[in-house]
Design an enzyme around this catalytic site. Structure first.
Site, PDB file in Angstrom:
ATOM      1  CG  ASP A  31      -2.149  -0.885   1.268  1.00 41.80           C
ATOM      2  OD1 ASP A  31      -1.922  -1.873   0.357  1.00 41.80           O
ATOM      3  OD2 ASP A  31      -2.905  -0.757   2.283  1.00 41.80           O
ATOM      4  CG  ASP A  32       0.293   3.935   2.408  1.00 40.99           C
ATOM      5  OD1 ASP A  32      -0.699   3.331   2.111  1.00 40.99           O
ATOM      6  OD2 ASP A  32       0.891   3.951   3.608  1.00 40.99           O
ATOM      7  CG  HIS A  82      -4.272   2.607  -0.479  1.00 39.95           C
ATOM      8  ND1 HIS A  82      -5.307   1.773   0.207  1.00 39.95           N
ATOM      9  CD2 HIS A  82      -3.665   3.002   0.456  1.00 39.95           C
ATOM     10  CE1 HIS A  82      -4.799   1.802   1.664  1.00 39.95           C
ATOM     11  NE2 HIS A  82      -3.739   2.540   1.503  1.00 39.95           N
ATOM     12  CG  HIS A  86      -3.498   6.941   3.265  1.00 37.15           C
ATOM     13  ND1 HIS A  86      -3.604   6.795   4.341  1.00 37.15           N
ATOM     14  CD2 HIS A  86      -2.863   5.643   2.622  1.00 37.15           C
ATOM     15  CE1 HIS A  86      -3.368   5.602   4.905  1.00 37.15           C
ATOM     16  NE2 HIS A  86      -2.993   4.685   3.858  1.00 37.15           N
ATOM     17  CE1 TYR A 123      -4.765   5.869   8.259  1.00 38.10           C
ATOM     18  CE2 TYR A 123      -6.440   6.633   6.929  1.00 38.10           C
ATOM     19  CZ  TYR A 123      -5.197   6.829   7.488  1.00 38.10           C
ATOM     20  OH  TYR A 123      -4.514   8.140   7.510  1.00 38.10           O
ATOM     21  CG  HIS A 180       2.253  -0.117   4.170  1.00 40.07           C
ATOM     22  ND1 HIS A 180       2.101  -1.274   5.202  1.00 40.07           N
ATOM     23  CD2 HIS A 180       1.385   0.595   4.297  1.00 40.07           C
ATOM     24  CE1 HIS A 180       0.791  -1.008   5.579  1.00 40.07           C
ATOM     25  NE2 HIS A 180       0.296   0.225   4.894  1.00 40.07           N
TER      26      HIS A 180
END
Length: 235
Positions: A31-32, A82, A86, A123, A180
């Site tokens: 992610d991210d 995503h 965020h 999250y 991540h």
């Protein structure tokens, strides 16, 4: 966080998934990004396929990573949404959720010619309104996870390695792992430790659309040919 049992919820045609279905397969998800380590992660997968859930403007503007994203896609890795910034979508109204999704969809279409149909909520937070909006926009699946390496929560490298050791001790149980791509130790310490062990134990490293077997599908909608960056490609 580790979810103890498989979870599926359908609303407006969207499934919420927290584990793979295929015995002996593991989906490593990141992610991210986009950031600086996606290709290092792809290399560390040692021929396996990963899934990258990207933001539009988090660590870096997605339009500054066009070549990197196109390369990941060309290598056969799956790329999903995503949100743009965020955002915790459970704190947004319908217009806010639509904005977070649409801005990133526009970037995907420009960069790849594809609209994403797979989504991971920042999250891990999801609610009925978000599922309704996702369904209205044509998304097929929302992905949570079975195992969290804790890399973005400040856990140590040894902790993350321990998560993978536990997985290896339970082969061939299917797993869906949260990592991540913005954490350098994930790329340069944890994955080089875990991947050879996972493969040596018999796990096949696959993207999320593969690990669902016949319940998976192509994770995109084809829109057209990729575009050429111009002055409108900015965050």
């Amino acid at each position: 966080m580790t979810f103890a049992a498989p979870l599926e919820k359908k609303q407006n045609g969207v499934e919420v998934i927290n584990n793979c279905y295929q015995s002996g397969q593991i989906a490593l998800t990141f992610d991210d990004g986009p950031w600086n380590y996606e290709q290092d992660i792809a290399n560390a997968l040692n021929g396996g396929k990963g899934t990258f859930f990207l933001n539009g403007n988090n660590y870096e503007c997605i339009y500054d990573k066009v070549d990197q994203i196109r390369s990941l896609h060309a290598q056969g890795h799956t790329i999903g949404s995503h949100t743009w910034s965020h955002a915790d979508i459970t704190t947004l109204d319908e217009a806010g959720i639509n904005d977070e999704l649409e801005r990133l969809e526009t970037a995907f279409i420009r960069i790849l010619g594809l609209k994403p149909l797979y989504f991971r909520p920042p999250y891990g937070n999801i609610n009925d309104l978000a599922l309704k909006v996702l369904g209205d926009r044509g998304y097929k699946k929302v992905f949570l996870w079975s195992d969290d390496t804790g890399d973005a929560s400040g856990e140590s490298v040894d902790y993350s390695k321990g998560v993978y050791d536990n997985i290896i001790n339970n082969v061939p149980s299917p797993r869906l792992v949260l990592d991540h791509s913005t954490i350098p130790t994930t790329a340069f310490e944890v994955l080089p430790y875990a991947v050879p062990r996972l493969q040596g134990a018999g796990y096949q490293l696959v993207a999320v659309d593969t690990c669902l077997g016949s319940s998976g599908e192509w994770p995109y909608e084809w829109v057209g040919e990729p575009g050429t960056p111009d002055g409108s490609w900015y965050c």
